[in-house]
Design an enzyme around this catalytic site. Sequence first.
Site, PDB file in Angstrom:
ATOM      1  N   ASN A  10      38.279  40.698  40.672  1.00  0.00           N
ATOM      2  CA  ASN A  10      39.266  41.354  41.532  1.00  0.00           C
ATOM      3  C   ASN A  10      39.742  42.625  40.819  1.00  0.00           C
ATOM      4  O   ASN A  10      40.474  42.559  39.847  1.00  0.00           O
ATOM      5  CB  ASN A  10      40.433  40.380  41.763  1.00  0.00           C
ATOM      6  CG  ASN A  10      41.594  41.014  42.500  1.00  0.00           C
ATOM      7  OD1 ASN A  10      41.478  42.116  43.032  1.00  0.00           O
ATOM      8  ND2 ASN A  10      42.715  40.308  42.545  1.00  0.00           N
ATOM      9  N   LYS A  12      41.728  44.794  41.874  1.00  0.00           N
ATOM     10  CA  LYS A  12      43.092  45.165  42.278  1.00  0.00           C
ATOM     11  C   LYS A  12      43.114  46.658  42.650  1.00  0.00           C
ATOM     12  O   LYS A  12      42.075  47.190  43.036  1.00  0.00           O
ATOM     13  CB  LYS A  12      44.096  44.796  41.188  1.00  0.00           C
ATOM     14  CG  LYS A  12      43.914  43.326  40.746  1.00  0.00           C
ATOM     15  CD  LYS A  12      45.030  42.770  39.936  1.00  0.00           C
ATOM     16  CE  LYS A  12      44.740  41.312  39.614  1.00  0.00           C
ATOM     17  NZ  LYS A  12      45.793  40.660  38.844  1.00  0.00           N
ATOM     18  N   HIS A  95      46.479  36.265  47.464  1.00  0.00           N
ATOM     19  CA  HIS A  95      46.702  36.587  46.047  1.00  0.00           C
ATOM     20  C   HIS A  95      48.206  36.634  45.766  1.00  0.00           C
ATOM     21  O   HIS A  95      48.985  37.119  46.592  1.00  0.00           O
ATOM     22  CB  HIS A  95      46.047  37.923  45.685  1.00  0.00           C
ATOM     23  CG  HIS A  95      45.987  38.107  44.207  1.00  0.00           C
ATOM     24  ND1 HIS A  95      47.078  38.523  43.479  1.00  0.00           N
ATOM     25  CD2 HIS A  95      45.004  37.856  43.307  1.00  0.00           C
ATOM     26  CE1 HIS A  95      46.760  38.530  42.191  1.00  0.00           C
ATOM     27  NE2 HIS A  95      45.506  38.133  42.061  1.00  0.00           N
ATOM     28  N   GLU A  97      49.951  38.514  44.063  1.00  0.00           N
ATOM     29  CA  GLU A  97      50.585  39.832  44.139  1.00  0.00           C
ATOM     30  C   GLU A  97      50.946  40.167  45.591  1.00  0.00           C
ATOM     31  O   GLU A  97      51.914  40.883  45.847  1.00  0.00           O
ATOM     32  CB  GLU A  97      49.663  40.890  43.510  1.00  0.00           C
ATOM     33  CG  GLU A  97      49.694  40.784  41.988  1.00  0.00           C
ATOM     34  CD  GLU A  97      48.406  41.110  41.275  1.00  0.00           C
ATOM     35  OE1 GLU A  97      47.512  41.733  41.876  1.00  0.00           O
ATOM     36  OE2 GLU A  97      48.284  40.716  40.094  1.00  0.00           O
ATOM     37  N   GLU A 165      45.559  30.397  40.422  1.00  0.00           N
ATOM     38  CA  GLU A 165      45.992  31.451  39.520  1.00  0.00           C
ATOM     39  C   GLU A 165      47.490  31.319  39.262  1.00  0.00           C
ATOM     40  O   GLU A 165      48.305  31.782  40.084  1.00  0.00           O
ATOM     41  CB  GLU A 165      45.714  32.828  40.127  1.00  0.00           C
ATOM     42  CG  GLU A 165      44.255  33.075  40.449  1.00  0.00           C
ATOM     43  CD  GLU A 165      43.958  34.563  40.570  1.00  0.00           C
ATOM     44  OE1 GLU A 165      43.169  35.057  39.761  1.00  0.00           O
ATOM     45  OE2 GLU A 165      44.524  35.233  41.444  1.00  0.00           O
ATOM     46  N   GLY A 171      47.578  38.762  34.128  1.00  0.00           N
ATOM     47  CA  GLY A 171      47.838  40.050  33.483  1.00  0.00           C
ATOM     48  C   GLY A 171      48.730  39.970  32.255  1.00  0.00           C
ATOM     49  O   GLY A 171      49.198  40.991  31.754  1.00  0.00           O
ATOM     50  N   SER A 211      44.294  35.933  33.044  1.00  0.00           N
ATOM     51  CA  SER A 211      43.969  36.339  31.669  1.00  0.00           C
ATOM     52  C   SER A 211      42.663  35.742  31.132  1.00  0.00           C
ATOM     53  O   SER A 211      42.550  35.449  29.949  1.00  0.00           O
ATOM     54  CB  SER A 211      45.143  36.018  30.725  1.00  0.00           C
ATOM     55  OG  SER A 211      46.283  36.760  31.111  1.00  0.00           O
TER      56      SER A 211
HETATM   57  P1  13P Z   1      43.989  39.019  35.109  1.00  0.00           P
HETATM   58  O1  13P Z   1      42.607  38.495  34.815  1.00  0.00           O
HETATM   59  O2  13P Z   1      44.134  40.487  34.886  1.00  0.00           O
HETATM   60  O3  13P Z   1      45.043  38.190  34.441  1.00  0.00           O
HETATM   61  O4  13P Z   1      44.220  38.837  36.694  1.00  0.00           O
HETATM   62  C1  13P Z   1      43.896  37.648  37.301  1.00  0.00           C
HETATM   63  C2  13P Z   1      43.943  37.828  38.764  1.00  0.00           C
HETATM   64  O5  13P Z   1      45.003  38.025  39.328  1.00  0.00           O
HETATM   65  C3  13P Z   1      42.682  37.830  39.500  1.00  0.00           C
HETATM   66  O6  13P Z   1      42.883  37.777  40.866  1.00  0.00           O
END
Ligand code: 13P
Length: 248
Positions: A10, A12, A95, A97, A165, A171, A211
Amino acid sequence: MARQFFVGGNFKANGTKKQVTQIIDNLNSQELPKEVEVVIAPPSLYIDLAVKENKQPTVQVGAQNVFNKPPGAYTGELTAEQILDVGATWTLTGHSERRTIIKESDEFIAEKTKYALDNGLKVILCIGETLDERKSDVTLQVCARQLDAVSKIVSDWKNIVVAYEPVWAIGTGLAATPDDAQETHKGIREHLAKTIGKEQAEATRILYGGSVNGKNAPDFRDKADIDGFLVGGASLKPEFVDIIKSRL
Ligand code: 13P
């Protein structure tokens, strides 16, 4: 039952045309294991580019988000029909976010998931608890609630991959331990067995996300209910290939 190892990337809201091209060129130049299913989800502006650039038969392209209705007067939205039209085959939904920043509800996410599936897209359905919810010991209840919104209106889960997740691991560089992740994945599968049936629950892949990087990915390899990863930051880097190869 053997579930095919799955790695999602992803991107983002990261990258430029040039950077997305470089990431895909790097993937194209590698010998990727045939037995691993890979999906990359670039920003929507670059989906078309990614589909055209990708030369790997085991790599598919997906969107990071989709709308719950057909094309029409929905300013700023992206429809399942359009995603399919440019040759992408997957979408993420739910997701964290989007759940936390954009305030998407469980029901809206479920509707998007259903609409996408009904129109031929495959879906990576993201779920997971916040740090406060983890501290309050309601992780599985939160995951169950997020899943139930979908299972209420979708009975066939063959084109759904679940991505667990935990929000606190995204992150932050603080991945869940493989044992903790396995425990939650097991709970998720047990819950799915009750709602969509044992057979579908056994067949559904459950990814871990938060992560994940080239170094820690192999630590999850022996965990019975962890069927792959959804990767954010590291999917933009060459180590994404190490994650794809982490079960060899
Ligand atoms: P990170 O791997 O940057 O922690 O993000 C995970 C994520 O949100 C994938 O959708």
